[in-house]
Motif scaffolding. Structure first.
Motif, PDB file in Angstrom:
ATOM      1  N   SER A  55      -2.719 127.991  60.661  1.00 42.64           N
ATOM      2  CA  SER A  55      -3.135 128.186  59.271  1.00 42.64           C
ATOM      3  C   SER A  55      -2.442 129.407  58.671  1.00 42.64           C
ATOM      4  O   SER A  55      -3.083 130.334  58.180  1.00 42.64           O
ATOM      5  CB  SER A  55      -4.647 128.340  59.193  1.00 42.64           C
ATOM      6  OG  SER A  55      -5.030 129.475  59.931  1.00 42.64           O
ATOM      7  N   GLU A  57      -0.512 131.095  55.872  1.00 43.53           N
ATOM      8  CA  GLU A  57      -0.352 130.826  54.446  1.00 43.53           C
ATOM      9  C   GLU A  57       1.104 130.955  54.017  1.00 43.53           C
ATOM     10  O   GLU A  57       1.573 130.199  53.154  1.00 43.53           O
ATOM     11  CB  GLU A  57      -1.237 131.797  53.643  1.00 43.53           C
ATOM     12  CG  GLU A  57      -2.719 131.645  53.899  1.00 43.53           C
ATOM     13  CD  GLU A  57      -3.229 130.273  53.467  1.00 43.53           C
ATOM     14  OE1 GLU A  57      -2.658 129.691  52.528  1.00 43.53           O
ATOM     15  OE2 GLU A  57      -4.204 129.793  54.084  1.00 43.53           O
ATOM     16  N   LYS A  60       2.985 127.847  54.745  1.00 44.69           N
ATOM     17  CA  LYS A  60       2.659 126.731  53.859  1.00 44.69           C
ATOM     18  C   LYS A  60       3.338 126.856  52.508  1.00 44.69           C
ATOM     19  O   LYS A  60       3.555 125.866  51.822  1.00 44.69           O
ATOM     20  CB  LYS A  60       1.142 126.667  53.665  1.00 44.69           C
ATOM     21  CG  LYS A  60       0.393 126.242  54.906  1.00 44.69           C
ATOM     22  CD  LYS A  60      -1.103 126.173  54.637  1.00 44.69           C
ATOM     23  CE  LYS A  60      -1.867 125.736  55.876  1.00 44.69           C
ATOM     24  NZ  LYS A  60      -3.325 125.678  55.642  1.00 44.69           N
TER      25      LYS A  60
END
Length: 203
Positions: A55, A57, A60
Motif C-alpha cells: 500500500s 501511495e 500508486k
C-alpha cells in the motif's frame, strides 16, 4: 537471574557496537556526501532488510504512458534510397593501392602478350630505351648495393639515416688513423712468442 544477566550482556554489546559505529561515523570521511561510510552502510542495510508494504501511495501515483507507435509516411513509393557507402573499392574515386595496381598491370601484360604495340609500364619503370653496356651494368649494380648497405655519406636518402654531419669523420681522426692492422698482428705474435719462451711450462 540468568535471563536478566543475558539481557544486560546483550544490551551492553549492542551499546558498544552502536557507540563504535557512531564513533567511526563521526571520524570517517564523507567522500563529498553528507553521510559517512558507516552511516551509509547502516542505511543500506536497513533499506535491504526493510519490507515495504504493497500500500505504497507513491507507487500508486506513478502512471505509465504507453509507447508511441511508429511514424510511417503516407507515400512509401517516393522514399529516397539510402546513400551508398563511399568508403569502398566500388567507388570510382577510391584510391588504388600499389599491390592492386601491380596486379592490374600484370593482368594487362598477360592479356596483351601477343601484341607488338603494347609496352607494359612495369617494364619501363626506372629504365631507358638504351641498352647498357657490361661496365655500366656493373657500375649500376655496385651503386645499388652501396645504397642498400648504407655506404653513402653525401646526403640523407631515408628518414632512418642520421644527419650528414654525423656521418663524417672529424679532421683530427682522419689525420691520425692509428697503428695499421699488419703491425698490430706482428707485434702480437712477437709478444706471444717471447712470453712462450720465457715460461718454464713446456706446453
Amino acid at each position: 537471574m540468568g535471563m536478566t544477566r543475558n539481557i544486560r550482556v546483550r544490551t551492553g554489546l549492542l551499546g558498544l557496537l552502536g557507540g563504535s559505529l557512531l564513533l567511526t561515523g563521526c571520524m570517517g570521511p564523507t567522500y563529498g556526501t553528507s553521510k559517512t561510510a558507516g552511516e551509509q552502510l547502516i542505511d543500506d542495510l536497513g533499506d535491504a532488510i526493510m519490507v515495504q508494504s504493497s500500500s505504497n501511495e507513491e507507487a500508486k501515483k506513478i502512471r505509465y504512458q504507453p509507447r508511441g507507435s511508429l511514424v510511417v509516411p503516407k507515400d512509401k513509393v517516393a522514399l529516397a534510397n539510402p546513400q551508398q557507402s563511399v568508403s569502398g573499392k566500388d567507388n570510382p574515386e577510391w584510391l588504388e593501392s600499389p599491390e592492386e595496381m601491380r596486379e592490374r598491370l600484370r593482368l594487362e601484360a598477360d592479356e596483351n602478350s601477343g601484341s607488338t604495340n603494347y609496352r607494359s609500364p612495369l617494364a619501363s619503370q626506372g629504365t631507358t630505351n638504351r641498352k647498357l653496356s657490361s661496365a655500366e651494368q656493373t657500375a649500376a649494380y655496385r651503386e645499388a648495393r652501396r645504397l642498400q648497405m648504407g655506404a653513402y655519406a653525401d646526403k640523407r636518402r631515408y628518414l632512418s639515416d642520421p644527419p650528414v654531419e654525423y656521418r663524417r669523420m672529424p679532421e683530427e681522426a682522419q689525420a691520425d688513423l692509428g697503428e695499421p692492422e699488419k703491425q698490430k698482428e706482428r707485434r702480437r705474435k712477437k709478444e706471444a712468442k717471447a712470453a712462450k719462451q720465457g715460461s718454464w711450462w713446456p706446453f
